[in-house]
Scaffold this motif. Structure first.
Motif, short mmCIF file in Angstrom:
data_model
loop_
_atom_site.label_atom_id
_atom_site.label_comp_id
_atom_site.label_asym_id
_atom_site.label_seq_id
_atom_site.Cartn_x
_atom_site.Cartn_y
_atom_site.Cartn_z
N ARG A 111 0.81 -1.22 0.00
CA ARG A 111 0.00 0.00 0.00
C ARG A 111 0.84 1.27 0.00
O ARG A 111 0.38 2.32 -0.45
N CYS A 112 2.07 1.19 0.52
CA CYS A 112 2.88 2.40 0.62
C CYS A 112 3.45 2.80 -0.74
O CYS A 112 3.36 2.05 -1.72
N ASP A 113 4.05 3.99 -0.80
CA ASP A 113 4.60 4.48 -2.07
C ASP A 113 5.70 3.57 -2.59
O ASP A 113 5.80 3.34 -3.80
N HIS A 114 6.56 3.05 -1.71
CA HIS A 114 7.64 2.16 -2.16
C HIS A 114 7.06 0.91 -2.82
O HIS A 114 7.53 0.49 -3.89
N CYS A 115 6.05 0.33 -2.20
CA CYS A 115 5.43 -0.86 -2.77
C CYS A 115 4.76 -0.54 -4.11
O CYS A 115 4.91 -1.29 -5.08
N LYS A 116 4.06 0.58 -4.17
CA LYS A 116 3.38 0.96 -5.41
C LYS A 116 4.36 1.23 -6.54
O LYS A 116 4.05 1.04 -7.72
N GLU A 117 5.57 1.69 -6.17
CA GLU A 117 6.59 1.96 -7.18
C GLU A 117 7.37 0.71 -7.56
O GLU A 117 8.26 0.75 -8.42
N GLY A 118 7.07 -0.41 -6.92
CA GLY A 118 7.76 -1.65 -7.23
C GLY A 118 9.00 -1.90 -6.39
O GLY A 118 9.64 -2.94 -6.54
N ARG A 119 9.33 -0.98 -5.48
CA ARG A 119 10.52 -1.16 -4.62
C ARG A 119 10.06 -1.64 -3.24
O ARG A 119 10.35 -1.05 -2.21
N TYR A 120 9.36 -2.77 -3.26
CA TYR A 120 8.74 -3.25 -2.03
C TYR A 120 9.76 -3.68 -0.98
O TYR A 120 9.43 -3.80 0.20
#
Length: 364
Positions: A111-120
């Protein structure tokens, strides 16, 4: 989401009792019961068959901490793992009981920005096996999301599946540094992570790889695994200039990318000084939380410094490297133990001592 472990008897109602290796204090591991959480619709229950010991596991055992992760209460240890599917959740369509799988140990929030950007891998809410306060996988059985369990081909063993975790560190580092057929690579440190990084760099096409270490045995292993050159170094920072000259001599060309797989003042200083102008240094190891290194001269030569943290989307490629034979991790597994109280203590002591031990593996 919980995890769970090994059977040494029966629990209530005749069910197999689930046990795990609990870290209870400094140098104190004990096999104790560990209750599995309910199986969610998108989860699977996995019977652990192979679990490797990582340097971070040893740090947790010896000091109750690794970097800024601190063990504050009893915790199940372990995160390099593979096993066999026992049960699947109602919505799981891709796996069935009996499938052999390698497990990616980190559950991100998505859900966070990192996860959404693919850098989970940078997710602040990551729940990672054996990273406090999350329980690990040195257990008979665990419950884990199905999408983080990757089916193994017939020609890839469960031990090799467990090795996908350390190999993922090397693969992620090579991706970050854009390793290719024209990249000449230097690896600082011939421990488990240095060796898998070397193997990954070769699989990515690096034409020449030199590896350095203070230990003759580990350098000999690196040579057997395909290093083009090896350089023995000291722990004395006064020797850096002389050792950089030796590295350049053995490389026979400029160093395009250096992977520091140790993370100490001296290794990072050597890495920065040895890398050519316009090259890259990738810090993989975390030996020191803080370092004093010659950044200004490196910046004047436009040497880029890259950091890595764990990995992302690496298991499919790791499994393909193993399936195709482009990478062989089997020689790295030097010691094997079963899952008894005596053996877990001996296994961790073997791993902590180093020496001829590279990867210590539990067969459950």
């Amino acid at each position: 989401m919980g995890k769970g472990g090994m059977s040494v008897g029966e629990g209530k109602d005749g069910e197999e009792e689930n046990m795990a290796a609990w870290l209870l204090g400094v140098n104190t591991l004990k096999i104790q019961p560990f209750n599995l959480p309910p199986l969610g619709p998108y989860d699977v229950k996995v019977r652990m068959k192979a679990v490797g010991i990582c340097g971070s596991d040893v740090h947790h055992l010896k000091t109750l901490r690794c970097a800024h992760y601190v063990v504050k209460e009893p915790m199940v240890i372990g995160h390099e793992c593979a096993g066999i599917i026992e049960e699947v959740g109602s919505e799981v369509k891709t796996l069935v009981p009996g499938d052999r799988v390698a497990l990616e140990p980190g559950i991100s929030c998505w859900r966070c920005d990192h996860c959404k950007e693919g850098r989970y891998n940078l997710c602040a809410e990551m729940k990672f096996f054996g990273s406090p306060p999350v329980h690990g996988s040195l257990a008979n059985m665990v419950v884990h999301p199905a999408d983080l369990c990757f089916k193994l081909p017939e020609n890839v063993s469960l031990e090799e599946g467990a090795m996908c975790e350390p190999l993922s560190v090397g693969v992620h580092a090579c991706r970050r540094a854009n390793i290719g057929p024209e990249t000449k690579v230097l690896v600082m440190g011939a421990g488990p992570i240095g060796l898998v990084t070397m193997l990954a760099a070769r699989a990515f096409g690096a034409p020449r790889i030199v590896i350095v270490d203070v230990n003759d045995y580990r350098l000999s292993v690196a040579k057997e695994l395909g290093a083009d050159g090896i350089v023995k170094v000291s722990t004395n920072i006064q020797d850096v200039d002389e050792e950089v000259a030796k590295i350049h001599e053995v490389m026979g060309a400029g160093v395009d990318v250096t992977f520091d797989c140790a993370g100490f003042n001296k290794t990072m200083t050597t890495a920065l000084n040895a890398t050519r102008p316009g090259g890259k240094v990738c810090l993989v190891g975390m030996g020191h939380n803080e370092m004093t290194v010659p950044l200004t001269p490196a910046a004047a030569r436009e040497v880029d410094v890259l950091g890595i943290f764990r990995y992302k989307n690496t298991w499919p490629l790791c499994i393909e490297f193993l399936r195709s034979g482009k990478i062989d991790v089997k020689p790295l597994i030097t010691h094997r133990f079963g899952f008894s109280q005596m053996e877990i203590e001996e296994a961790f002591e073997t791993s902590a001592k180093g020496g001829s031990a590279i990867k210590v593996m539990f067969n459950l």
